[in-house]
Design an enzyme around this catalytic site. Structure first.
Site, PDB file in Angstrom:
ATOM      1  N   GLU A 164       0.791  -1.227   0.000  1.00  0.00           N
ATOM      2  CA  GLU A 164       0.000   0.000   0.000  1.00  0.00           C
ATOM      3  C   GLU A 164       0.828   1.285   0.000  1.00  0.00           C
ATOM      4  O   GLU A 164       0.820   2.052   0.968  1.00  0.00           O
ATOM      5  CB  GLU A 164      -0.935   0.020   1.210  1.00  0.00           C
ATOM      6  CG  GLU A 164      -1.969  -1.075   1.196  1.00  0.00           C
ATOM      7  CD  GLU A 164      -3.023  -0.895   2.281  1.00  0.00           C
ATOM      8  OE1 GLU A 164      -2.836  -0.073   3.186  1.00  0.00           O
ATOM      9  OE2 GLU A 164      -4.056  -1.578   2.200  1.00  0.00           O
ATOM     10  N   GLU A 361      -5.721  -8.486   1.438  1.00  0.00           N
ATOM     11  CA  GLU A 361      -6.377  -8.028   2.671  1.00  0.00           C
ATOM     12  C   GLU A 361      -7.846  -7.777   2.362  1.00  0.00           C
ATOM     13  O   GLU A 361      -8.194  -7.303   1.274  1.00  0.00           O
ATOM     14  CB  GLU A 361      -5.768  -6.738   3.218  1.00  0.00           C
ATOM     15  CG  GLU A 361      -4.397  -6.902   3.826  1.00  0.00           C
ATOM     16  CD  GLU A 361      -3.817  -5.608   4.398  1.00  0.00           C
ATOM     17  OE1 GLU A 361      -4.591  -4.733   4.860  1.00  0.00           O
ATOM     18  OE2 GLU A 361      -2.581  -5.481   4.378  1.00  0.00           O
TER      19      GLU A 361
HETATM   20  C1  BG6 Z   1      -4.311  -1.658   5.553  1.00  0.00           C
HETATM   21  C2  BG6 Z   1      -2.958  -2.030   6.081  1.00  0.00           C
HETATM   22  O1  BG6 Z   1      -4.217  -0.358   5.107  1.00  0.00           O
HETATM   23  O2  BG6 Z   1      -5.383  -1.610   6.416  1.00  0.00           O
HETATM   24  C3  BG6 Z   1      -2.973  -2.731   7.433  1.00  0.00           C
HETATM   25  O3  BG6 Z   1      -2.219  -2.766   5.156  1.00  0.00           O
HETATM   26  C4  BG6 Z   1      -4.015  -2.081   8.316  1.00  0.00           C
HETATM   27  O4  BG6 Z   1      -1.690  -2.702   7.974  1.00  0.00           O
HETATM   28  C5  BG6 Z   1      -5.373  -2.261   7.670  1.00  0.00           C
HETATM   29  O5  BG6 Z   1      -4.019  -2.536   9.631  1.00  0.00           O
HETATM   30  C6  BG6 Z   1      -6.529  -1.740   8.490  1.00  0.00           C
HETATM   31  O6  BG6 Z   1      -6.339  -0.391   8.781  1.00  0.00           O
HETATM   32  P1  BG6 Z   1      -6.737   0.206  10.182  1.00  0.00           P
HETATM   33  O7  BG6 Z   1      -6.438   1.641  10.083  1.00  0.00           O
HETATM   34  O8  BG6 Z   1      -8.183  -0.054  10.338  1.00  0.00           O
HETATM   35  O9  BG6 Z   1      -5.917  -0.542  11.173  1.00  0.00           O
END
Ligand code: BG6
Length: 456
Positions: A164, A361
């Site tokens: 990202e 993810e």
């Molecule tokens: C993604 C990242 O942007 O989102 C993760 O790769 C991150 O590292 C995840 O934890 C969720 O984001 P947040 O801000 O809800 O923890």
């Protein structure tokens, strides 16, 4: 019969800083997140990854849980300063051993590792020399990548260079909410260029070292929809696609920047500045696959929102992210829009052709209900179920998606939201010595995996 192919991988993901802890143990050097999070006022309630969920010391227990869940693949990141405390040069063998043992343990349990080389924890020593604004950081990254290939490459086939870029560059150099807390678009664009160069150098090294595997890049997948069908909103949404999507995908999938935007940026700010050979480097070292992190779409307006909402704001004067009054949002203001996963995948296929994809993810950040001591995370199960449906639709429409890695395997540290925002299949009890507990979603996902997606 579900549309998921036989070889499809059902996985889950984490990142080093968010789970490992042991931030200064066994020879690890400081990362920019260690330094940044120790400064007052930078993170939610001063939370940091000093201990995180202590995965470094409980790695065996965690891998056992993965195996019990039936995980087929585990996506994790390597902490660069754990391997190279100064960013380059002296190797910390204890750090190498930690990942080497993890890989062996995963393989012994039949779990395929997927490594992310950079999930935001740059060695502080390199930041002190200019960080991503310095081209020498890209060269140091190649050295680090080569070290990882040489130590782990015979056992690991799936590699991603960066996670990202829009987030760590956007927050690091435009909003200032991540380290190094700069607010300067021109500096952001040059730093981002060095990330693409580092990626290309690492891909070149991967091929040169004849690693038997595939190497890709992980991007945010964030489709944009215009708020209305007005010409202004449609144009704003197209601009959001160009700046937030094409800028980050084209260099690693097409091997060049979107031409019009590049010309505009260079005319306006004089960046990105190319060193001799950069064009060829990008063109000749593209990805084998693309990793897509999908959480939400953004609704785009040409006008600023009447009231400010949390989350991304768009680009002042060009496009604005606003609430869609018809839609459903999480507690953290992220729209729940499973169709965006289908649309986004099909948009990538339409623009970049038949590139293999992994959903690296996807998940729901929430405060999970605890009833009679059990973590009854039904909203997470509902979220994942409808997103798996959306993924299946994309596969039925011809997309080459090869794996699904929900975020996250275990509850972990959210960069800016501390431990309050939970994502995991495994709960971590911060009152009880970080004890692990299987959530309801753990058993649900176990059945999904066992039935290869049939039962969900
Ligand atoms: C993604 C990242 O942007 O989102 C993760 O790769 C991150 O590292 C995840 O934890 C969720 O984001 P947040 O801000 O809800 O923890």
């Amino acid at each position: 019969m579900s549309a998921f192919p036989q070889h499809f991988l059902w996985g889950a993901a984490t990142a080093a800083y968010q789970v490992e802890g042991a931030y200064n143990e066994d020879g690890k050097g400081p990362s920019i997140w260690d330094v940044f999070s120790h400064q007052p006022g930078t993170t939610y309630q001063g939370t940091n990854g000093d201990i995180a969920v202590d995965h470094y010391h409980r790695v065996k227990e965690d891998v056992k849980l993965m195996a019990e869940m039936g995980l087929q693949s585990y996506r994790f990141s390597i902490s660069w300063p754990r391997l190279l405390p100064e960013g380059r040069g002296t190797i910390n063998e204890a750090g190498v051993k930690f990942y080497s043992d993890l890989i062996d343990d995963l393989l012994a349990h039949g779990i395929e590792p997927m490594i992310t080389l950079y999930h935001w924890d740059l060695p502080q020593a390199l930041q002190d020399e200019g960080g991503w604004e310095a081209r020498s950081t890209a060269e140091a990254f190649e050295e680090y990548a080569r070290l990882c290939y040489s130590r782990f490459g015979s056992r690991v086939q799936k590699w991603a260079t960066f996670n990202e870029t829009i987030v760590f560059i956007g927050h690091g150099y435009i909003t200032g909410s991540h380290p190094p807390s700069v607010r300067n678009p021109a500096r952001a664009i040059q730093a981002c260029h060095h990330v693409f160069i580092a990626h290309a150098m690492a891909v070149k090294a991967f091929c040169g070292m004849q690693i038997n595997g595939e190497i890709g890049f992980v991007n945010v997948l964030q489709p944009h929809s215009p708020l209305t069908q007005s010409a202004e909103d449609m144009a704003a949404s197209e601009l959001a696609d160009a700046i937030h999507t094409h800028w980050f995908y084209d260099p690693v999938l097409k091997g060049c920047y979107p031409a019009e935007l590049l010309a505009q940026s260079q005319a306006l700010w004089g960046v990105p500045r190319f060193a001799p050979g950069d064009d060829d480097l990008l063109r000749n070292n593209r990805c084998d696959f693309i990793g897509l992190n999908y959480y939400r779409r953004e609704t785009v307006s040409s006008q600023p929102p009447a009231e400010k909402v949390s989350g991304e704001q768009g680009v002042e004067g060009l496009f604005y992210f606003v609430r869609n009054p018809q839609s459903v949002y999480t507690e953290w203001g992220w729209e729940i829009w499973p169709q965006g996963l289908t649309d986004g995948i099909m948009m990538i296929k339409a623009r970049y052709g038949d590139i293999p994809m992994y959903i690296t993810e996807n998940g729901l950040g929430a405060v999970d209900p605890i009833i009679d001591g059990e973590v009854v995370d039904d909203p997470r199960i509902d979220f994942l179920r409808v997103h798996i449906d959306a993924l299946e639709t994309a596969i039925e429409q011809g997309a080459d998606v090869r794996g699904y890695y929900p975020w996250s395997f275990i509850d972990l540290l959210s960069w800016l939201n501390g431990y309050k925002k939970q994502y995991g299949f495994v709960y971590v009890d911060h009152q009880q010595n970080l004890a692990r507990k299987r959530k309801k979603s753990f058993f649900w996902y176990k059945d999904v995996i066992a039935s290869r997606g049939e039962q969900r």
